[in-house]
Every structure is written in structure tokens, then in C-alpha cells.
Write an enzyme that holds these catalytic residues in place. Structure first.
Site, short mmCIF file in Angstrom:
data_model
loop_
_atom_site.label_atom_id
_atom_site.label_comp_id
_atom_site.label_asym_id
_atom_site.label_seq_id
_atom_site.Cartn_x
_atom_site.Cartn_y
_atom_site.Cartn_z
N SER A 63 -7.02 7.46 5.92
CA SER A 63 -6.71 6.42 6.74
C SER A 63 -7.88 6.24 7.41
O SER A 63 -8.96 7.04 7.57
CB SER A 63 -5.52 7.01 7.94
OG SER A 63 -4.67 7.38 7.20
N1 SAH Z 1 -2.90 11.80 5.81
C1 SAH Z 1 -4.07 11.50 4.90
C2 SAH Z 1 -3.56 9.99 4.39
C3 SAH Z 1 -2.48 9.92 3.95
S1 SAH Z 1 -2.15 8.39 2.69
C4 SAH Z 1 -5.29 11.63 5.00
O1 SAH Z 1 -5.63 12.13 6.19
O2 SAH Z 1 -6.16 11.65 4.02
C5 SAH Z 1 -0.46 8.94 2.38
C6 SAH Z 1 -0.24 10.10 1.53
O3 SAH Z 1 1.35 10.41 1.71
C7 SAH Z 1 -0.46 9.90 0.17
O4 SAH Z 1 -1.28 11.08 -0.29
C8 SAH Z 1 0.80 10.15 -0.58
O5 SAH Z 1 0.83 10.57 -1.96
C9 SAH Z 1 1.63 10.91 0.19
N2 SAH Z 1 3.16 10.75 0.51
C10 SAH Z 1 4.00 9.41 -0.03
N3 SAH Z 1 4.94 9.82 -0.01
C11 SAH Z 1 5.20 11.12 0.35
C12 SAH Z 1 6.38 12.01 0.27
N4 SAH Z 1 7.66 11.38 0.27
N5 SAH Z 1 6.17 13.11 0.74
C13 SAH Z 1 4.95 13.67 0.80
N6 SAH Z 1 3.78 13.03 0.76
C14 SAH Z 1 3.89 11.60 0.45
#
Ligand code: SAH
Length: 212
Positions: A63
Site C-alpha cells: 500500500s
Molecule cells: N498489507 C499489505 C498490502 C496488502 S495487498 C502490505 O503491507 O504489503 C492485499 C493482500 O491481501 C494481498 O497480499 C492479497 O493476497 C491478500 N488477500 C486477498 N484476499 C485475502 C483473503 N481472503 N485472506 C487473506 N489475504 C487476502
């Protein structure tokens, strides 16, 4: 990089975060203390402190720094609290939460991202429990959590998140509000029920179902 990254992180906080009205000094200090360049792929290291999200592979992103700061501020967390993060991605948001003195559990549905975030955080001696799983189910084993943060866009607050949020706890999540629009939701678990307040518009990758 060793000398400059602290300057880059300090400038990032001053220009992108303080400049946009994030005021909590503990949040600002946490953002300034985490080496963001260690959380991005090698080809994006030179842009690590720039004002935007960056690709981390598998169509996922780390992000934008401002968004990490804003969500962290909205959590109103204090050291020692427990927090559940859904969407570990690179592990950067987890590292910021750990820098604030929180006890962090973070769930990721893409196995190689979960494994690499766990290794990265471990190598940096950052104490975060990374769980490979479907975050729509939360992580019941260590519930209840004082705080919950969702870092992928969701169309609803999953029942398990409400169930795993402590009384007096706060959840922060990007909600799909109308087609193409997402907004940060702050949801408080109060004695007489949940109270929602709405904040910044935002743009997150979608929360997906099942495992990869
Ligand atoms: N917080 C992260 C950025 C998040 S991007 C950072 O600091 O880098 C969103 C993330 O959510 C992705 O890695 C994606 O794979 C994950 N994601 C999406 N759906 C999900 C689910 N149902 N359970 C767990 N993770 C999920």
C-alpha cells in the site's frame, strides 16, 4: 542505502503523511522507523519511498505510505494491544504495527507471499505471526483481538471479524461502497452494538475467496 533510507523515510513522513494531516506522533515515528525498501521487489527499490502503492507480484501491491499511516492512525491502538491483519502482502503494514508495540497476527491467502513475508520479518527480527489462510475467517485461535485491520477491499464486514473483535475493539477496513468506489470504515464494538464511521476514499486490491 543504509545511510540514506532513514532520510528517505523521514522525508516520506514529512511530505506525504504529516502534509496530509496524519497527526499521531507514534504513528509518524513508526512509519519513519521501518525500512520500506526491504519490503519491495528489487526492481522497485528506487521507488520504495515514493507516494504510491507498488507491485509485489501475483497482482498484489504494497500500500501507499499515506494509506498505511492513515489506517494505522484510525486504529487508535496503544502498545501491548493485540491486532489481526487480513492481507499480509509484503509484511510492511505488519512491521509498522509491530513498531507501534502491537502484538500482530497477519493472515495471507497466497502461500508464497505468506512465506516470504514471514521470512522477511523474521530476518529483520520483527515479531509478527504470519498465517497462511483465508482471512475472511479471521484467525479464531488467538481471538479476541483489540484491533482488526483489513488491507484488501471487501464488500462486507465478515461475521467472523465481528465475532473475533474484543468488546471496545476497533476494526478498520476498505469497504466497496458504490461501483468502483471504496471508503475506509471504522467499526467500533460497543456494548450496545457496532458503530460505523466513514473516512477517506481509497483504492485497494480485492479481498478474494479461498486459498492460492
Ligand atoms: N498489507 C499489505 C498490502 C496488502 S495487498 C502490505 O503491507 O504489503 C492485499 C493482500 O491481501 C494481498 O497480499 C492479497 O493476497 C491478500 N488477500 C486477498 N484476499 C485475502 C483473503 N481472503 N485472506 C487473506 N489475504 C487476502
Amino acid at each position: 542505502m543504509a545511510r540514506e533510507w532513514r532520510n528517505e523515510a523521514t522525508d516520506m513522513v514529512e511530505e506525504q503523511i504529516v502534509g496530509r494531516d496524519v497527526k499521531d506522533v507514534r504513528v509518524l515515528a513508526a512509519l519513519a522507523s521501518v525500512p520500506r525498501h526491504l519490503f519491495v521487489p528489487p526492481e522497485h527499490v528506487s521507488a520504495a519511498y515514493v507516494d504510491r502503492p507498488l507491485p509485489i507480484g501475483s497482482k498484489q501491491t504494497i500500500s501507499q505510505p499515506y494509506m498505511v499511516a492513515k489506517m494505522t492512525e484510525l486504529l487508535s491502538a496503544t502498545p501491548g494491544m493485540s491486532i489481526l491483519e487480513i492481507g499480509t502482502g509484503s509484511g510492511y503494514q505488519s512491521a509498522v504495527l509491530a513498531a507501534l508495540g502491537l502484538r500482530v497476527w497477519s493472515v495471507e491467502r497466497i502461500e508464497h507471499l505468506a512465506l516470504s513475508a514471514r521470512k522477511r520479518l523474521g530476518d529483520m527480527n520483527i515479531d509478527v505471526n504470519v498465517i497462511y489462510g483465508d482471512g475472511r475467517l479471521g484467525h479464531a485461535e488467538n481471538a479476541p483481538y483489540d484491533r482488526i485491520i483489513i488491507t484488501a477491499a471487501t464488500s462486507r464486514v465478515e461475521p467472523e471479524w465481528d465475532r473475533q473483535l474484543a468488546l471496545g475493539g476497533i476494526l478498520v477496513a476498505p469497504l466497496n461502497v458504490t461501483t468502483g468506489n471504496q471508503r475506509l470504515l471504522v467499526r467500533e464494538n460497543l456494548e450496545h452494538g457496532f458503530r460505523n464511521t466513514w473516512h477517506d476514499y481509497c483504492k485497494f486490491v480485492p479481498l478474494l475467496t479461498g486459498l492460492d
